[in-house]
Enzyme design. Structure first.
Site, PDB file in Angstrom:
ATOM      1  N   SER A  97      80.950  -9.907  69.957  1.00 26.37           N
ATOM      2  CA  SER A  97      80.390  -9.814  68.604  1.00 26.37           C
ATOM      3  C   SER A  97      79.243  -8.822  68.501  1.00 26.37           C
ATOM      4  O   SER A  97      78.442  -8.685  69.436  1.00 26.37           O
ATOM      5  CB  SER A  97      79.880 -11.192  68.163  1.00 26.37           C
ATOM      6  OG  SER A  97      80.926 -12.121  68.097  1.00 26.37           O
ATOM      7  N   HIS A 151      78.938 -18.224  63.954  1.00 22.84           N
ATOM      8  CA  HIS A 151      79.640 -18.770  65.122  1.00 22.84           C
ATOM      9  C   HIS A 151      79.032 -20.101  65.579  1.00 22.84           C
ATOM     10  O   HIS A 151      79.762 -20.986  66.030  1.00 22.84           O
ATOM     11  CB  HIS A 151      79.642 -17.752  66.259  1.00 22.84           C
ATOM     12  CG  HIS A 151      80.553 -16.589  66.015  1.00 22.84           C
ATOM     13  ND1 HIS A 151      81.933 -16.727  65.937  1.00 22.84           N
ATOM     14  CD2 HIS A 151      80.303 -15.269  65.808  1.00 22.84           C
ATOM     15  CE1 HIS A 151      82.488 -15.546  65.706  1.00 22.84           C
ATOM     16  NE2 HIS A 151      81.521 -14.655  65.612  1.00 22.84           N
TER      17      HIS A 151
END
Length: 501
Positions: free
Chosen positions: A340, A430
Site C-alpha cells: 500500500s 485497512h
C-alpha cells in the site's frame, strides 16, 4: 489512450456541455430537443422543471407522467453549468426540506393527546412520520426509478459534497448537509453488499469496461495497453463490484498479484512472477498457471471510482470476497497482504521538518545530512531535493535517509491520530477492515508519484481472515492499532527521540 474513448466523447458530448441536445447516460438515452440557452435561462428552466415535478406530489397522476417530468429535470441538470447546479441544489435544500414548524405543531398535539386515545395517537404518529420525510427525498426516490437514475443521484451527491465544502455560511451549510445526509442514507440502502455483483475482469471483458479500469486506476497509473493486458492476465486478478442499476460502471476496482512471497516493492511483484515462470518466455494462459507456486495474494491497488459513494463502505467487502475467491482457486495460498501507498506522508514530514528538524533526526544524523546536502539548514535542503524523485538515484543520500525516514514513518502510521483513529486514510481503511500493520518498505515505489506521496516508502498490511473481525472491532470500538512487533519497535525509537527534545 488504450482504446478509442466512449462514443460520448467522440461526439463531443460531455457532462458539462451546456449546449448538449442529446444526453446519453451510461448508454441509456435521455432525449431532449432544447434551444441553446444562457446561464440565467438554464437556472430558470431548472427551477420551473423542479416545480413541475413537485406539482404532482400527493396527486393521483400516473407515475409515468411524474417520471417523465423527473427525467426532463435530470437532462436539464446535466446540461447546466456549475453555478446553475449549485443554485438548484441550494433551492432544493432550502425550499423542499422538512418544515420544522409543521413538525413542532404535530409533536405538540401528539404530546397533548390522552394516552388511552390510541386512534388519535396513531393518526398523529402517521402525520409526524410523513412530515419528517423531506420533499426532496420523494424526488430522489422518483429519480431512482428511472433508467440510469441511480447513476444520476450518485453524480448529484458528488456535486452536493463539493457545494458543502464551498459553502461558508453556517445556516446555509447546515441545510446542504441535511440534503447530503438524506441522499447518503438512500444510497447506503441501495448499495448494500447484497445488491452488488462481483465481477472478474480479464482481457476478454468488454472494451469499455477495460477502458474504465485503465482510467480509474489511481495508485499505479496504467502506461499502455500491454500494461493493462498484464494486469488482467495470468498471475494477476482484477475484480470489481458493479450494481444492477449501473451495470457497466465499476464501483470499486481491486488489483491482486499472485506471488510466491510477500513482495517489499512494486518491482518485487514483477520479480515474483519471473521466479514463478522460471525459464518460460512464451505467453501463458490462465490454465497454465502453476498453482503449487502461488503462496501469497497481494492486493496492490484498490480504487473507489464514484465520489458520490463516499462514506459507503464497499472496498472492505470487496477485499474479503476476493480473498476468499483466490484462496479457493489457489489452495496453497497462506499469506494475504497489501502493498500500500502512504499518501500525504511527505507533506506531513516536510511540515514537521519546518517546525523542528530535531523532531525527525538525531544530532548525529543532522550533521551527516548537512555534509551530504552541503546545506546548513537541513529542512530547507530536504525541501529542495524532495521536489522531485531524482534524489532516489543518489546512493549515499538514500542510505543516510533510510533509517530516520522509516523510523518517523512508523511513528506517523502507528501514533499520529485524528479523532483517535489513524491519521493516514489508507491506514485507517485497512485497520477498520481488520488488517495488521506488518512491514514498512524503503523505496518500494521510486516512481515520481510514489516519491511525491511518501518519499517512495510503502507498507504491507497483512490480512489474517480468522482474526480480521476481532481486529476490526477492537480498532473501531477501542481505537487499538494492531501492528507487528517490528513496526512498534521502530515507532518507539522515534518516541525516544521525541522525548529528548
Amino acid at each position: 489512450m488504450i482504446f478509442i474513448k466512449f462514443h460520448l466523447r467522440v461526439l463531443g458530448i460531455t457532462r458539462n456541455n451546456k449546449f448538449i441536445s442529446k444526453c446519453i447516460i451510461n448508454n441509456s438515452k435521455f432525449l431532449c430537443c432544447q434551444k441553446t440557452s444562457t446561464p440565467y435561462e438554464t437556472e430558470t428552466c431548472l427551477r420551473k422543471q423542479l416545480e413541475e415535478v413537485f406539482k404532482f406530489k400527493n396527486t393521483n397522476v400516473s407515475n409515468w407522467i411524474i417520471e417523465n417530468k423527473a427525467r426532463a429535470l435530470c437532462i436539464e441538470y446535466y446540461k447546466s453549468q456549475k453555478m446553475d447546479r449549485q443554485q438548484f441544489l441550494q433551492l432544493l435544500a432550502a425550499k423542499y426540506a422538512v418544515q420544522h414548524d409543521d413538525i413542532c405543531n404535530i409533536a405538540k398535539k401528539l404530546l397533548c393527546t390522552e394516552s388511552n386515545n390510541k386512534r388519535l395517537i396513531i393518526s398523529y404518529e402517521q402525520k409526524l412520520k410523513s412530515i419528517l420525510t423531506s420533499d426532496y427525498q420523494w424526488l430522489f426516490l422518483i429519480i431512482g426509478r428511472l433508467e440510469s437514475g441511480v447513476k444520476f443521484l450518485v453524480d448529484l451527491r458528488t456535486d452536493i459534497m463539493e457545494l458543502m465544502v464551498e459553502t461558508k455560511e453556517t445556516d446555509e451549510n447546515i441545510v446542504i448537509q441535511q440534503l447530503n445526509m438524506t441522499l447518503q442514507d438512500l444510497l447506503l440502502l441501495w448499495f448494500s453488499v447484497g445488491f452488488l455483483h462481483l465481477e472478474r475482469i480479464t482481457w476478454q471483458s468488454a472494451c469499455d469496461i477495460l477502458q474504465k479500469i485503465s482510467d480509474y486506476e489511481a495508485i499505479h497509473p496504467i502506461k499502455n495497453w500491454l500494461d493493462l493486458k498484464q494486469r488482467v492476465g495470468p498471475y494477476r486478478r482484477c475484480y470489481v463490484f458493479t450494481h444492477p442499476s449501473m451495470p457497466r460502471e465499476p464501483l470499486v476496482v481491486l488489483h491482486t498479484a499472485l506471488c510466491d512471497i510477500i513482495p517489499d516493492s512494486v518491482k518485487g511483484i514483477e520479480d515474483a512472477k519471473t521466479r514463478i515462470l522460471g525459464d518460460k518466455r512464451k505467453e501463458i494462459t490462465f490454465q497454465e498457471e502453476d498453482k503449487s507456486k502461488i503462496k501469497a495474494a497481494i492486493f496492490y491497488s484498490i480504487t473507489s471510482t464514484q465520489k458520490g459513494l463516499k462514506g459507503i463502505e464497499l472496498g472492505n467487502y470487496l477485499i474479503k470476497e476476493v480473498a476468499n475467491k483466490v484462496i479457493s482457486e489457489f489452495p496453497m495460498i497462506r499469506e494475504l497482504s497489501t502493498l500500500s501507498p502512504i499518501p500525504n506522508f511527505r507533506s506531513w514530514l516536510l511540515e514537521k521538518l519546518k517546525q523542528d528538524v530535531n523532531y525527525i533526526f538525531t544530532a548525529d544524523e543532522c550533521k551527516s545530512m548537512q555534509n551530504i546536502l552541503k546545506e546548513e539548514n537541513v529542512a530547507l535542503g530536504l525541501k529542495k531535493i524532495f521536489n522531485n524523485s531524482l534524489w532516489t538515484n543518489e546512493k549515499e543520500l538514500c542510505e543516510m535517509l533510510r533509517e530516520p525516514l522509516i523510523r518517523v514513518c512508523a511513528w506517523y502510521l502507528y501514533k499520529e491520530k485524528r479523532r483517535n483513529y489513524a491519521l493516514n486514510n489508507v491506514a485507517n481503511f485497512h485497520l477498520r477492515n481488520g488488517a495488521v500493520m506488518w512491514r514498512i518498505n524503503w523505496l518500494a515505489d521510486p516512481s515520481p508519484r510514489g516519491v511525491a506521496n511518501s518519499c517512495g516508502i510503502m507498507i504491507n498490511y497483512r490480512y489474517y481472515l480468522h482474526e480480521s473481525e476481532k481486529n476490526s472491532q477492537n480498532y473501531i470500538e477501542n481505537y487499538f492499532i494492531n501492528a507487528s512487533e517490528d513496526i512498534i519497535n521502530i515507532a518507539m525509537r522515534q518516541n525516544e527521540l521525541r522525548s529528548k527534545m
